[in-house]
Scaffold this motif. Structure first.
Motif, PDB file in Angstrom:
ATOM      1  N   PHE A  94      49.805  33.684  82.924  1.00  0.00           N
ATOM      2  CA  PHE A  94      49.621  33.250  84.303  1.00  0.00           C
ATOM      3  C   PHE A  94      49.927  34.400  85.239  1.00  0.00           C
ATOM      4  O   PHE A  94      50.859  35.164  85.010  1.00  0.00           O
ATOM      5  CB  PHE A  94      50.570  32.087  84.647  1.00  0.00           C
ATOM      6  N   THR A  95      49.170  34.483  86.290  1.00  0.00           N
ATOM      7  CA  THR A  95      49.498  35.422  87.350  1.00  0.00           C
ATOM      8  C   THR A  95      49.121  34.801  88.695  1.00  0.00           C
ATOM      9  O   THR A  95      47.974  34.397  88.880  1.00  0.00           O
ATOM     10  CB  THR A  95      48.798  36.792  87.168  1.00  0.00           C
ATOM     11  N   PRO A  96      50.081  34.606  89.590  1.00  0.00           N
ATOM     12  CA  PRO A  96      51.489  34.967  89.372  1.00  0.00           C
ATOM     13  C   PRO A  96      52.179  33.996  88.434  1.00  0.00           C
ATOM     14  O   PRO A  96      51.759  32.854  88.292  1.00  0.00           O
ATOM     15  CB  PRO A  96      52.076  34.879  90.778  1.00  0.00           C
ATOM     16  N   SER A  97      53.237  34.490  87.793  1.00  0.00           N
ATOM     17  CA  SER A  97      54.059  33.649  86.939  1.00  0.00           C
ATOM     18  C   SER A  97      55.304  33.304  87.746  1.00  0.00           C
ATOM     19  O   SER A  97      56.154  34.166  87.993  1.00  0.00           O
ATOM     20  CB  SER A  97      54.438  34.402  85.659  1.00  0.00           C
ATOM     21  N   SER A  98      55.384  32.069  88.195  1.00  0.00           N
ATOM     22  CA  SER A  98      56.427  31.687  89.140  1.00  0.00           C
ATOM     23  C   SER A  98      57.075  30.368  88.737  1.00  0.00           C
ATOM     24  O   SER A  98      56.531  29.627  87.917  1.00  0.00           O
ATOM     25  CB  SER A  98      55.836  31.576  90.550  1.00  0.00           C
ATOM     26  N   ASP A 235      58.035  34.538  96.755  1.00  0.00           N
ATOM     27  CA  ASP A 235      57.060  35.626  96.642  1.00  0.00           C
ATOM     28  C   ASP A 235      57.260  36.473  95.390  1.00  0.00           C
ATOM     29  O   ASP A 235      56.604  37.499  95.215  1.00  0.00           O
ATOM     30  CB  ASP A 235      57.112  36.513  97.894  1.00  0.00           C
ATOM     31  N   GLU A 236      58.168  36.081  94.508  1.00  0.00           N
ATOM     32  CA  GLU A 236      58.405  36.842  93.281  1.00  0.00           C
ATOM     33  C   GLU A 236      57.446  36.413  92.178  1.00  0.00           C
ATOM     34  O   GLU A 236      57.018  35.263  92.115  1.00  0.00           O
ATOM     35  CB  GLU A 236      59.847  36.655  92.809  1.00  0.00           C
ATOM     36  N   ASP A 237      57.146  37.356  91.310  1.00  0.00           N
ATOM     37  CA  ASP A 237      56.237  37.116  90.192  1.00  0.00           C
ATOM     38  C   ASP A 237      56.898  37.650  88.929  1.00  0.00           C
ATOM     39  O   ASP A 237      57.226  38.835  88.844  1.00  0.00           O
ATOM     40  CB  ASP A 237      54.905  37.842  90.463  1.00  0.00           C
ATOM     41  N   MET A 238      57.118  36.771  87.970  1.00  0.00           N
ATOM     42  CA  MET A 238      57.740  37.177  86.700  1.00  0.00           C
ATOM     43  C   MET A 238      56.943  38.310  86.056  1.00  0.00           C
ATOM     44  O   MET A 238      57.500  39.209  85.421  1.00  0.00           O
ATOM     45  CB  MET A 238      57.769  35.960  85.764  1.00  0.00           C
ATOM     46  N   ASP A 239      55.639  38.279  86.256  1.00  0.00           N
ATOM     47  CA  ASP A 239      54.755  39.235  85.593  1.00  0.00           C
ATOM     48  C   ASP A 239      54.949  40.661  86.090  1.00  0.00           C
ATOM     49  O   ASP A 239      54.676  41.613  85.368  1.00  0.00           O
ATOM     50  CB  ASP A 239      53.300  38.805  85.793  1.00  0.00           C
ATOM     51  N   THR A 240      55.413  40.812  87.326  1.00  0.00           N
ATOM     52  CA  THR A 240      55.607  42.152  87.884  1.00  0.00           C
ATOM     53  C   THR A 240      57.083  42.440  88.179  1.00  0.00           C
ATOM     54  O   THR A 240      57.402  43.441  88.818  1.00  0.00           O
ATOM     55  CB  THR A 240      54.792  42.313  89.185  1.00  0.00           C
TER      56      THR A 240
END
Length: 279
Positions: A94-98, A235-240
């Motif tokens: 998933f993107t974003p991964s949240s 606004d955070e994304d686990m992926d980045t």
């Protein structure tokens, strides 16, 4: 492609992998083997130590830790071979991964978030009245919202663990009703992801301040899953997130079955407990 090679794939690379490229990816068992190599390296480092610092002989147990000085309130932290290596397995990319509270879908509105928070608060009020929880709370910290997250209430937390088989279970299975089943070759888009905490960030204050330990619980599910959670902003994304490294693997029927059988067909990590019904 090796396990480490997959960390070099960008989000765009992952979303445009060809079938041939997917076939070259490692399986979930290759990821587990990689984590095992990290465990072995850490164990070798402490073999000559007179102090059983990481409690290798007590895997499956819990140790008292405190993140505050001069207090008798502690957390029951799950012991594993790499206790401070935190992981998350996902059966799809998933993107974003949240966190569930922030995921973009038709229900994701201010009203939905308010309702979700109210439901979680109602759950926590009920949870706090449980006599065993009150007994535990006398000497141990209990993260109520983290417990709510673990029983599938939308929150700003995302589930993590320090047990490789727990992370692998959620990476290599999918949920159908209350049952988990092994993901077959080609499941969804044929790939899953596995996040591992970045060793360079292990003791980063920002990372530590956002990790919450569920620890030992009277209720089985969080305990068996070596459960922790990671708090994220909208606004955070686990992926980045620089605090984690992202590994990509291909779904393989036989590999998924190995992981599934290791979980005793979900009962090892995902038992039915009384709190699930209350939730």
């Amino acid at each position: 492609m090796t396990v480490l090679d997959t960390t070099k794939l960008s989000s765009d690379d992952i979303q445009h992998l060809t079938d041939e490229q997917k076939a070259d990816l490692p399986t979930i068992l290759d990821i587990v083997e990689y984590v095992s190599s990290l465990e072995n390296a850490e164990m070798r480092e402490h073999l000559n130590s007179k102090v059983d610092f990481l409690g290798f002989s007590r895997i499956g147990k819990y140790m008292y830790i405190s993140d505050q000085s001069f207090t008798n309130i502690a957390k029951l932290f799950p012991i594993s071979q790499t206790p401070f290596t935190l992981m998350r397995g996902q059966n799809a990319y998933f993107t974003p991964s949240s966190p569930s509270l922030y995921r973009k879908n038709k229900l994701n509105s201010e009203d939905y978030r308010l309702l979700s928070r109210l439901r979680a608060c109602e759950f926590m009020l009920t949870f706090r009245h449980h006599p065993v929880v009150n007994e535990i709370r006398m000497n141990c910290m209990v993260e109520d919202m983290a417990i709510a997250q673990h029983y599938e209430f939308p929150t700003e937390y995302i589930d993590i663990t320090n047990n490789k088989w727990v992370a692998a279970f959620f990476a290599a299975t999918y949920k159908s009703g209350d049952l988990y089943l092994p993901a077959e070759t080609g499941f969804d888009k044929g790939i899953g992801v596995f996040y591992i905490s970045n060793p360079a960030m292990r003791f980063n204050p920002h990372f530590l301040d956002n990790v919450y330990t569920l620890g030992f619980q009277y209720f089985e599910r969080p305990t068996r899953q070596y459960s922790l959670v990671y708090k994220m902003k909208e606004d955070e994304d686990m992926d980045t997130n620089p605090m984690f490294l992202r590994f990509v693997f291909r779904h393989d029927t036989e590999a998924s079955k190995v992981v599934y059988n290791m979980s005793y067909k979900q009962q090892r990590f995902y038992p039915n407990d009384e709190w699930h019904e209350i939730a």
